[in-house]
Design an enzyme around this catalytic site. Structure first.
Site, PDB file in Angstrom:
ATOM      1  CG  PHE A 241      -1.708  -1.301   1.358  1.00  0.00           C
ATOM      2  CD1 PHE A 241      -2.541  -1.775   0.361  1.00  0.00           C
ATOM      3  CD2 PHE A 241      -1.548  -2.072   2.506  1.00  0.00           C
ATOM      4  CE1 PHE A 241      -3.207  -2.984   0.504  1.00  0.00           C
ATOM      5  CE2 PHE A 241      -2.215  -3.280   2.653  1.00  0.00           C
ATOM      6  CZ  PHE A 241      -3.049  -3.735   1.658  1.00  0.00           C
ATOM      7  CB  ALA A 511      -0.782  -3.890 -14.693  1.00  0.00           C
ATOM      8  CB  THR A 635      -6.255 -10.184 -10.088  1.00  0.00           C
ATOM      9  OG1 THR A 635      -6.071  -9.903 -11.473  1.00  0.00           O
ATOM     10  CG2 THR A 635      -5.927 -11.634  -9.812  1.00  0.00           C
ATOM     11  CB  VAL A 704      -7.363  -1.604 -11.247  1.00  0.00           C
ATOM     12  CG1 VAL A 704      -8.049  -1.342 -12.570  1.00  0.00           C
ATOM     13  CG2 VAL A 704      -6.674  -2.962 -11.239  1.00  0.00           C
ATOM     14  CD  GLU A 706      -1.738   3.925  -5.944  1.00  0.00           C
ATOM     15  OE1 GLU A 706      -1.257   4.601  -5.054  1.00  0.00           O
ATOM     16  OE2 GLU A 706      -1.197   3.779  -7.061  1.00  0.00           O
TER      17      GLU A 706
HETATM   18 MO1  MOS Z   1       1.176   3.019  -3.816  1.00  0.00          MO
HETATM   19  S1  MOS Z   1       0.834   4.337  -2.323  1.00  0.00           S
HETATM   20  O1  MOS Z   1       1.812   4.036  -4.988  1.00  0.00           O
HETATM   21  O2  MOS Z   1       2.079   1.724  -3.314  1.00  0.00           O
END
Ligand code: MOS
Length: 740
Positions: A241, A511, A635, A704, A706
Site C-alpha cells: 500500500f 501492470a 484480480t 487499478v 489505487e
Molecule cells: Mo502506492 S501508495 O503508490 O504503493
C-alpha cells in the site's frame, strides 16, 4: 492462449498462499540467522543521554546490542537532503537525536526471537526531552510551500483565471474545511528483512519490498557500494500500500548488524513499531471553495491543502491535484502547504493525495449540489471536462460519463429522493450518496525476457514484485496470450534483482510498465522464431513471408496453409541452441506530452444510520470504473474492491489517534486502530466499462491498484448526509459526531 487476457483466472500463487507454502521474507530459510528486535523511542523529540545495555547484553542468548554508541558510521547516511532520489531520509543509529516517537534507538540481536524480545525489554534509555510540535491546526502560520508537490511531477500550486471574480459572478457559494486524520497502511505482513553478507562486499537481502531494484539502489547508496553488489529477493509480499515503496531504517539496521556480527540477521518491525518508522498518511486540513451559477456551472473552484511532514524529510499529501482537472471551473486555484513536525515521515499511502483529496472535493461538490438543488450527477455532468483544463491537453481516453450512467443504473440511483432524511425505513435512516474517482495513469521503463525452452514451455522473467495484486498471474496471462500458449506452459518469475530491471510496484504502474515489457519481450521472441523459420532451408516455412507465419500452441505454421509448419521444438532443435530468447524494454514515449492520462470512476453508496444511536452501516457500495484494458477480471475486481473497502475504513473507522502531550500514537495496534472487517461491509461490487486506450501504453492498461479508494469515502459521507441531514467534515465519521 489468445483471449486469455482479461479472463477472471484464479491466482497462480493462490494455492501456495492458502496452504502456507508461499515463503515470505521473514520465513526464508537462512542458515545460522540471528533474530533482531528493535527498541524504539518513547519520546517524540530530544537527545539520548544514556543507554544502559548491560542487562540486555548479559541476558540469555543475546549476541549483540547495537545503538548509536557502537554502530558503524555510514558515509551514505551523512547530510541526507529531504526526498533523496533514492528514497527517503534514513536514520540508523548515526547520532543521539530523537526526531519522532517510535524511532529505532537500539537493536538487540539474539539466538532466538524470544531472547531478542527479552533483551529488548532490558535496554534502558535515558533522554533529555525537548519540546515537541506535532499539531497541525495550531501551527498553520508555520506552513511553507514545498518546491514540488512531494516527489510528484506537478507544481505545489496552480492557478487559472481569477478565483475572486469567479466567486463574485457566482449565484451560490460555499467554503468549508475538511479534515482527515493520520492513517496507517497496516499490511497483513509486517515489514521484514533478512540481511546476509555472503562476502564482505556482497549483500543479499530477503526483503518485503515493493521495489527490489530501488531497494538495491538505496541500500547500495547507504553502504557506499555499487548496487550490483546487492541482491534483493522478494517472491511474496503480504501487502504494501505504499509503505514498502521506500527503504526504511530497519533494512539498513539489519544489514549493519549482520555485517558487524558476520552472521545473517532477521528483523521484523513489530506491529506497534509500524506507527512512525515506516511511513503513514499525514493528516490533512483541506479548504474547498466553490462558486456556481444557478444553472449549475461552476465559476470558481479552489482547493487548498495543509499537511505535515517530518523535521528531516519532505513528502506532500497531494490532495489538491484532482481539483485542477476534474471540472471545467474556468477560475481555479489549488495549493499545498507543509508543516514540519516531530513525527515519523509521512509517505506514499494508497492513492497518495487523491484518496483524501477526492474525499474533500467530492464532499464539497455534494454540498454545492444541495445548495443548487441539483442532482449530484447532473451537477458533475454540467461541469464535465472533455479535455484536461489544467494541462490543456486531450485525455488519452475518458469514459467517466459512462461510469456515471452505468453506475447509477446498476445502483438504482433514480430511486433516491433528494431531500435528506426522506428515505427512512422504520428507525433506520437510509441515505444514497455518490462521488467521482480519478487516478493518474503512469508507467516507468521496464524490462523483461521471454525464453522458449526445448520442451516447448515458455520462461518469462521480470524482476518486478507481486504485492498481492496478482502480478504473477496477469504477467503469465500477457505472455500466454501473446505467444499462443496455455497458461500452464508459461512460467513467470519475479521478485529478484537478478531478473530484468523493472520499476517499483507503486503508483498503480506495475501492470502498465512491466506488462508492456512482458508483451514486447514475448513479441520479440515470436518475431525471432519466425525469422529463424523462414530463413532455415530445412524448415517447411523456408521462404514463406513473415506476415504469413503464425505461432499457436507450440506450433509455427503458415496462415494461408496451416498444414505447412512444424513444432517449435523441432525448429529450436535444428538451431542447436538450448533455448531462443526475446528481450525488451518498454519505456514511456511522447504520449505524456501529448495526452493527459487518467483512470476514472463513479462510486455509489447506500448507508443505514440508526436514528437513535447514530450507528452507521454501509449497506451497499458500488463502483463503476474506466481503467483501460483489464488484464484479469478477478484480480482487477479484487483490487477495486480492496480500494473501496479502504474507503469504508477512511470514512468510518481509521484514525491514528495521537496523544499530543506525548507526541505518541495511542492506538498503535490492530485492536484499536480499526480497519474494516467482513462485518463492516455490506453488499459491495465493482465493475467497469469497456475502454480502449491506444495511447497510454502498448497494452492499453491504466492500472487499478489505487483508483478504488478514490471517491469511495466521499460517496459514503455524502450518503450519511443524505440519510441524516448532517455534514460531518472531519474523518472518520463516528457515531458520536452524528449525535452532537
Ligand atoms: Mo502506492 S501508495 O503508490 O504503493
Amino acid at each position: 492462449m489468445p483471449g486469455v487476457i482479461g479472463q477472471p483466472l484464479d491466482r497462480i500463487d493462490g494455492t501456495l498462499k492458502v496452504t502456507g507454502r508461499a515463503v515470505y521474507a521473514y520465513e526464508q530459510q537462512v542458515e545460522n540467522a540471528a533474530y533482531g528486535v528493535l527498541v524504539t523511542s518513547t519520546i517524540p523529540k530530544g537527545r539520548i543521554t544514556a543507554i544502559d545495555t548491560s542487562a540486555a547484553e548479559k541476558s540469555s542468548g543475546v549476541v549483540m546490542v547495537m545503538t548509536h554508541l557502537n554502530a558503524p558510521k555510514l558515509a551514505g547516511l551523512k547530510e541526507q537532503k529531504p526526498s533523496p532520489v533514492t528514497g527517503r531520509v534514513i536514520q540508523a543509529f548515526q547520532d543521539d537525536l530523537v526526531r519522532y516517537a517510535n524511532q529505532p534507538v537500539a537493536l538487540v540481536v539474539a539466538e532466538t526471537l524470544e531472547q531478542a524480545l527479552e533483551g529488548a525489554h532490558l535496554v534502558g534509555v535515558k533522554y533529555a526531552v525537548e519540546r515537541h510540535a506535532v499539531d497541525l491546526d495550531g501551527r498553520i502560520s508555520q506552513a511553507y510551500e514545498p518546491p514540488k508537490a512531494g516527489g510528484q511531477q506537478e507544481p505545489s500550486a496552480s492557478n487559472r483565471g481569477d478565483m475572486k471574480s469567479g466567486l463574485a459572478e457566482a449565484d451560490q457559494r460555499m467554503r468549508e474545511v475538511y479534515r482527515t486524520p493520520f492513517e496507517f497502511h497496516n499490511p497483513m505482513e509486517q515489514h521484514a528483512t533478512i540481511a546476509v553478507w555472503d562476502k564482505p562486499d556482497h549483500l543479499t537481502l530477503y526483503d518485503s519490498t515493493q521495489g527490489v531494484f530501488s531497494d538495491r539502489e538505496r541500500v547500495g547508496h547507504v553502504f557506499s557500494m555499487p548496487s550490483e553488489s546487492i541482491h534483493v529477493i522478494s517472491p511474496f509480499i503480504g501487502g504494501g500500500f505504499g509503505s514498502k515503496g521506500p527503504v526504511w531504517s530497519h533494512v539498513v539496521i539489519a544489514a549493519m548488524a549482520a555485517k558487524q556480527l558476520s552472521r545473517p540477521v532477521r528483523l521484523e518491525v513489530r506491529r506497534p513499531q509500524m506507527f512512525g518508522p515506516v511511513g503513514m498518511r499525514s493528516q490533512t486540513r483541506q479548504e474547498l471553495a466553490i462558486g456556481a451559477k444557478t444553472d449549475g456551472s461552476i465559476t470558481a473552484l479552489s482547493h487548498d491543502t495543509v499537511c505535515q511532514t517530518s523535521s528531516f524529510d519532505e513528502f506532500v499529501e497531494t490532495a489538491s491535484l484532482s481539483a485542477r482537472r476534474l471540472y471545467t471551473a474556468p477560475n481555479n486555484s489549488t495549493s499545498h502547504l507543509l508543516i514540519k513536525s516531530d513525527i515519523g515521515q509521512p509517505s506514499y499511502t494508497r492513492a497518495p493525495g487523491e484518496a483524501p483529496g477526492t474525499y474533500a472535493l467530492e464532499a464539497a461538490m455534494d454540498e454545492m449540489a444541495y445548495q443548487l438543488k441539483m442532482d449530484p450527477i447532473e451537477f458533475r455532468l454540467k461541469n464535465y471536462t472533455d479535455s484536461d483544463p489544467n494541462e490543456k491537453k486531450p485525455w488519452s481516453s475518458k469514459s467517466l460519463r459512462e461510469c456515471y450512467r452505468q453506475g447509477a443504473e446498476r445502483f438504482g440511483w433514480s430511486n433516491r429522493t433528494a431531500e435528506p432524511r426522506s428515505m427512512r425505513k422504520g428507525n433506520v435512516l437510509v441515505g444514497y450518496g455518490m462521488a467521482t474517482s480519478i487516478y493518474p495513469t503512469r508507467r516507468s521503463p521496464a524490462n523483461a525476457s521471454a525464453r522458449l525452452n526445448g520442451d516447448g514451455t515458455l520462461s518469462v522473467d521480470a524482476g518486478t514484485q507481486d504485492i498481492g495484486t496478482g502480478t504473477y498471474t496477469v504477467m503469465t496471462q500477457v505472455a500466454a496470450d501473446t505467444f499462443g500458449l496455455p497458461m500452464t506452459s508459461v512460467k513467470f518469475r519475479l521478485g529478484d534483482t537478478d531478473l530484468p530491471k523493472t520499476p517499483v510496484s507503486g503508483g498503480s504502474q506495475a501492470a502498465a510498465s512491466t506488462g508492456s515489457a512482458v508483451y514486447l519481450a514475448t513479441q520479440a521472441l515470436r518475431e525471432k522464431l519466425i525469422q529463424m523459420a523462414i530463413s532455415d532451408a530445412q524448415s517447411p516455412l523456408s521462404g514463406v513471408s513473415a506476415q504469413d507465419v503464425e505461432i499457436q500452441n507450440g506450433r509455427i505454421f503458415a496462415r494461408s496453409n496451416p498444414s505447412k509448419g512444424e513444432a517449435l521444438g523441432q525448429l529450436l532443435a535444428r538451431s542447436g541452441q538450448p533455448f531462443a530468447e526475446g528481450k525488451a524494454e518498454a519505456k514511456p514515449g511522447s504520449e505524456k506530452e501529448r495526452y493527459s492520462m487518467y483512470a476514472f470512476g463513479a462510486q455509489f453508496s447506500e448507508v443505514h444510520v440508526d436514528a437513535d444511536l447514530g450507528q452507521i452501516r454501509v449497506a451497499r457500495h458500488l463502483g463503476c470504473f474506466a481503467a483501460g484494458r483489464i488484464l484479469n477480471a478477478k484480480t482487477a475486481r479484487s483490487q477495486l474492491l480492496g480500494g473501496m473497502i479502504w474507503g469504508v475504513g477512511m470514512a468510518l473507522l481509521e484514525e491514528g489517534v495521537m496523544d499530543r502531550r506525548l507526541g505518541r500514537y495511542v492506538n498503535n495496534n490492530l485492536a484499536e486502530y480499526h480497519v474494516p472487517v467482513n462485518a463492516d461491509i455490506g453488499v459491495i461490487d465493482a465493475f467497469w466499462v469497456d475502454e480502449k486506450d491506444e495511447h497510454v501504453n502498448p497494452l492499453g492498461v491504466k492500472g487499478v491498484g489505487e483508483i478504488g479508494i478514490t471517491g469511495a469515502t466521499a460517496a459514503i459521507v455524502n450518503a450519511i448526509h443524505h440519510a441524516t441531514g448532517k455534514r460531518v467534515r472531519d474523518l472518520p465519521v463516528t457515531l458520536d459526531k452524528l449525535l452532537v
